[in-house]
Write a protein that holds these residues in place. Sequence first.
Motif, PDB file in Angstrom:
ATOM      1  N   LEU A 136      -6.728  -2.766  35.685  1.00  0.00           N
ATOM      2  CA  LEU A 136      -6.793  -2.742  34.365  1.00  0.00           C
ATOM      3  C   LEU A 136      -5.707  -3.425  33.582  1.00  0.00           C
ATOM      4  O   LEU A 136      -5.910  -4.009  32.366  1.00  0.00           O
ATOM      5  N   LEU A 137      -4.459  -3.398  34.035  1.00  0.00           N
ATOM      6  CA  LEU A 137      -3.062  -3.924  33.508  1.00  0.00           C
ATOM      7  C   LEU A 137      -3.430  -5.222  32.691  1.00  0.00           C
ATOM      8  O   LEU A 137      -3.297  -5.293  31.533  1.00  0.00           O
ATOM      9  N   PRO A 138      -3.859  -6.429  33.467  1.00  0.00           N
ATOM     10  CA  PRO A 138      -4.014  -7.460  32.792  1.00  0.00           C
ATOM     11  C   PRO A 138      -5.064  -7.553  31.558  1.00  0.00           C
ATOM     12  O   PRO A 138      -4.842  -8.198  30.600  1.00  0.00           O
ATOM     13  N   PHE A 139      -6.174  -6.839  31.857  1.00  0.00           N
ATOM     14  CA  PHE A 139      -7.033  -6.619  30.779  1.00  0.00           C
ATOM     15  C   PHE A 139      -6.637  -6.102  29.557  1.00  0.00           C
ATOM     16  O   PHE A 139      -6.541  -6.610  28.402  1.00  0.00           O
ATOM     17  N   LEU A 140      -5.582  -4.901  29.715  1.00  0.00           N
ATOM     18  CA  LEU A 140      -5.100  -4.207  28.683  1.00  0.00           C
ATOM     19  C   LEU A 140      -4.125  -4.820  27.917  1.00  0.00           C
ATOM     20  O   LEU A 140      -4.066  -5.026  26.736  1.00  0.00           O
ATOM     21  N   LEU A 141      -3.556  -5.973  28.670  1.00  0.00           N
ATOM     22  CA  LEU A 141      -2.246  -6.496  27.964  1.00  0.00           C
ATOM     23  C   LEU A 141      -2.988  -7.842  27.005  1.00  0.00           C
ATOM     24  O   LEU A 141      -2.482  -8.182  25.870  1.00  0.00           O
ATOM     25  N   LEU A 142      -3.941  -8.312  27.928  1.00  0.00           N
ATOM     26  CA  LEU A 142      -4.801  -9.479  27.039  1.00  0.00           C
ATOM     27  C   LEU A 142      -5.446  -8.925  25.761  1.00  0.00           C
ATOM     28  O   LEU A 142      -5.520  -9.695  24.839  1.00  0.00           O
ATOM     29  N   ILE A 143      -6.053  -7.947  25.982  1.00  0.00           N
ATOM     30  CA  ILE A 143      -6.995  -7.491  24.785  1.00  0.00           C
ATOM     31  C   ILE A 143      -6.117  -6.990  23.501  1.00  0.00           C
ATOM     32  O   ILE A 143      -6.530  -7.019  22.378  1.00  0.00           O
ATOM     33  N   LEU A 144      -4.719  -6.732  23.825  1.00  0.00           N
ATOM     34  CA  LEU A 144      -3.668  -6.501  22.595  1.00  0.00           C
ATOM     35  C   LEU A 144      -3.390  -7.762  21.883  1.00  0.00           C
ATOM     36  O   LEU A 144      -3.281  -7.668  20.631  1.00  0.00           O
ATOM     37  N   LEU A 145      -3.676  -8.854  22.570  1.00  0.00           N
ATOM     38  CA  LEU A 145      -3.657 -10.258  21.880  1.00  0.00           C
ATOM     39  C   LEU A 145      -4.673 -10.404  20.637  1.00  0.00           C
ATOM     40  O   LEU A 145      -4.914 -11.238  19.920  1.00  0.00           O
ATOM     41  N   GLU A 146      -5.997  -9.550  21.013  1.00  0.00           N
ATOM     42  CA  GLU A 146      -6.978  -9.668  20.049  1.00  0.00           C
ATOM     43  C   GLU A 146      -6.761  -9.282  18.754  1.00  0.00           C
ATOM     44  O   GLU A 146      -7.100  -9.573  17.575  1.00  0.00           O
ATOM     45  N   ILE A 147      -5.636  -8.295  18.682  1.00  0.00           N
ATOM     46  CA  ILE A 147      -5.154  -7.759  17.303  1.00  0.00           C
ATOM     47  C   ILE A 147      -4.766  -8.982  16.388  1.00  0.00           C
ATOM     48  O   ILE A 147      -4.958  -9.006  15.047  1.00  0.00           O
ATOM     49  N   PRO A 148      -3.655  -9.556  16.855  1.00  0.00           N
ATOM     50  CA  PRO A 148      -3.159 -10.732  15.984  1.00  0.00           C
ATOM     51  C   PRO A 148      -4.091 -11.757  15.761  1.00  0.00           C
ATOM     52  O   PRO A 148      -4.136 -12.108  14.525  1.00  0.00           O
ATOM     53  N   ILE A 149      -4.910 -11.935  16.692  1.00  0.00           N
ATOM     54  CA  ILE A 149      -5.967 -13.020  16.382  1.00  0.00           C
ATOM     55  C   ILE A 149      -6.955 -12.631  15.428  1.00  0.00           C
ATOM     56  O   ILE A 149      -7.356 -13.335  14.398  1.00  0.00           O
ATOM     57  N   ILE A 150      -7.276 -11.463  15.554  1.00  0.00           N
ATOM     58  CA  ILE A 150      -8.357 -11.019  14.454  1.00  0.00           C
ATOM     59  C   ILE A 150      -7.655 -11.067  13.244  1.00  0.00           C
ATOM     60  O   ILE A 150      -8.430 -11.268  12.029  1.00  0.00           O
ATOM     61  N   ALA A 151      -6.642 -10.370  13.137  1.00  0.00           N
ATOM     62  CA  ALA A 151      -5.824 -10.046  11.671  1.00  0.00           C
ATOM     63  C   ALA A 151      -5.755 -11.761  11.099  1.00  0.00           C
ATOM     64  O   ALA A 151      -6.036 -11.636   9.928  1.00  0.00           O
ATOM     65  N   LEU A 152      -5.234 -12.471  11.803  1.00  0.00           N
ATOM     66  CA  LEU A 152      -4.751 -13.805  11.308  1.00  0.00           C
ATOM     67  C   LEU A 152      -6.167 -14.715  10.960  1.00  0.00           C
ATOM     68  O   LEU A 152      -6.181 -15.271  10.088  1.00  0.00           O
ATOM     69  N   PHE A 153      -7.266 -14.200  11.741  1.00  0.00           N
ATOM     70  CA  PHE A 153      -8.358 -14.911  11.475  1.00  0.00           C
ATOM     71  C   PHE A 153      -9.064 -14.491  10.131  1.00  0.00           C
ATOM     72  O   PHE A 153      -9.401 -15.183   9.346  1.00  0.00           O
ATOM     73  N   MET A 154      -8.997 -13.068   9.837  1.00  0.00           N
ATOM     74  CA  MET A 154      -9.383 -12.762   8.674  1.00  0.00           C
ATOM     75  C   MET A 154      -8.454 -13.198   7.573  1.00  0.00           C
ATOM     76  O   MET A 154      -8.939 -13.485   6.418  1.00  0.00           O
ATOM     77  N   ALA A 155      -7.424 -13.288   7.797  1.00  0.00           N
ATOM     78  CA  ALA A 155      -6.482 -13.454   6.625  1.00  0.00           C
ATOM     79  C   ALA A 155      -6.175 -14.972   6.350  1.00  0.00           C
ATOM     80  O   ALA A 155      -6.047 -15.316   5.190  1.00  0.00           O
ATOM     81  N   SER A 156      -6.775 -15.569   7.235  1.00  0.00           N
ATOM     82  CA  SER A 156      -6.613 -17.295   6.931  1.00  0.00           C
ATOM     83  C   SER A 156      -7.879 -17.820   6.611  1.00  0.00           C
ATOM     84  O   SER A 156      -8.081 -18.831   6.162  1.00  0.00           O
TER      85      SER A 156
END
Lengths: 242, 285
Positions: A136-156
Motif C-alpha cells: 500500500l506504501l506506493p499508493f499512500l505516498l502518491l495520493i499525498l501528492l493529490e493535496i498540492p495538486i488539488i489546492a493549486l488547481f483550486m487556487a489557480s
Amino acid sequence: MARLLFLLSYDLRSIQKDLMTMIAIFAPILMALFFRFITPVLNKMFFEGTSFTSTDQNLVIGLLLLLATPVMLGIMSGFILLDEKDEGVAMSIAVTPFQLKGYLLYRLTLPILVSLILAYPVLLIGGFTEILTLRLLPFLLLILLEIPIIALFMASMAENKVEGLAAAKVVSILLAIPIAIFFVEHPAIMLTGILPPYWPIKGYLLLLDGWNLSAFLILFIGILYHLLLLYSLLKRYERMMR
Amino acid sequence: MIKVNQLSYRYPRSHHQTLTELNFTVPKGEIFGFLGPSGAGKSTIQKILIGLIKDYQGSATVNGYEIRETTSDFYEQIGVAFEFPNFYSKFTAMENLKLFSKFYNRKGQEPLELLKHVGLENAAHLKASSLSKGMKMRLNFVRALLHDPAILFLDEPTSGIDPTNARTMIDYILDLKQQGKTIIITTHNMHIAEEICDRVAFIVEGKVKLIDSPHKLMRERSKQTLHLTYHKESGGMSSLTLPITNLASNQQFMKVLKSNQLISMYTEEATLEDIFIEVTGRELT
C-alpha cells in the motif's frame, strides 16, 4: 523553525474560528465511522449472493477512505490559498523573507503531514486495517501528492471563493475513481487516467497480484504525471500572483 | 541605492511590451515618485523592484542586489505597502503585525510604537475586518516598517485616508526621509507628488517620458505672470494678467494697488498635472 511554529499557532487559532476547516479535517474520520457501521448493512442489501466478497468491499472502501483524506485536505488548502489570495495576504507574505516559495511550501506540506498522520486512524476507525500492507506504501505516498495538486488547481483556476466552491465540486469527482476502477470493466475506464488518483489506485490493484513490472510501470507513469501537473499548476499560480 | 538600466518587460502571452528600455537611478535618502495613468506600467516597475517579477530584460539593482538573483536577505531591506491593504481579517491589528514581524530577522520599533505614530494605538486590539479603509491603509503602512527597512515602496500611500490622517502620514514619510530612508512612491495623486517627492518620473505606455524635481518643473514651466482681480470704479469686477518682472514700475499694477479695490492676486504657476499633460499628451486619470 520558530517562524513556522508561530505561523502554525496562528493557523490552529484560525481553524478554531472556521467551521468549514474543522469539518474538512474531521470529515475523513466521520466518513470512517460512517462506513464502519454502514458497511455490513450495504453488504447485506446489495452484495449478498454476488461474487463481490467482503474483502473486495473492504478494499474499495479502505482505498476510498484513504483517498478522501488528501482530497478533503486538498480542498481545504485550496480554500485557504484562495482566501489568502483574495485578501492579498499571500502577496504581502511574498515580499517578506519568507517569500512566495516559503509560503507555498508551508501551505502545501502541512496538509500532507496531517493527511499522513490521519491515514492510520482513519483505517483503524473504519475497521479496514487489513489492507495495510507494504504494497500500500506506493499508493499512500502518491495520493499525498493529490493535496498540492488539488489546492493549486483550486487556487489557480478559481478567481474567488465562489468559483472555488465550483472547483471543489469538480475535485470531489476524484472520490469516484476507486469505485469506477473496481466496478467498470470497459476499456474506456482508462480515460479516467486523466484524473491523477487513477494511477496510484490502478498501481496498487496490480500490486495485489504480487510485485510486478506492470504495477511499477503504472506507478512510474503516475509519479511523472503527478509531478508534471504539480509543476504546471505551480507555474500557473505564480503567474497569477504577479 | 536603486539603479535601473535598459529595463524592459513583457507579460507572458501579452502582445505588447509593458516596459520599454527604462533607465533611472534613485540615490539613498531620496523620495522618488512614479506618476502615470492606470495601465502605464507603474505597478509593473514596482513589482520588478520588489522582486515579484524576475524574468525581465536589462538590469535592475536595489541596494546592490540584482533583483533576478535576490534571496530572502533582500526582503530584510525593503518594506512594501501595496495599494490595497491586506490582512488576516479574523485577527487583530496587533496580531497581524506580530505575525508579520516574525517573518523578519531584523527587528525594528515595537508594533505599538509604530501604531502610535499613525494614530492607531486604540485600534491595536480591533479585528482587521472591523477597521475602516483609512485605518487599514495606515496599518498597511506600519506593517511595511516593522523591520526598519532601508527602502520603502509605497503604492498610493494616502488613498482612502481622511485629510487629517493623510497629513500625519505625509509628515511621517518626510520624517522617514530625514532618517535616511529611500522611499519609492507610486501614485496618480499629483498633490502628494508635488509635496513630498524629491524627483518624479512620468510613466506613459511603459516608457519614462521625463524625470525631474517637481518643484523645478513647476518653477521652469510656470508662466511668470501675475493675475489680479479687482473692483472697477464703474462697478463690477475686472481682471488683469501682467508679466511678473518690473512690477514696481508697471503703472497698471500700481494703479490697482493704490485704488484699494484689489480682490485677489496670484502668480500663474503650472501644476504638476498641467506639466504631465504637456509632456506626455495624456491625462492622469
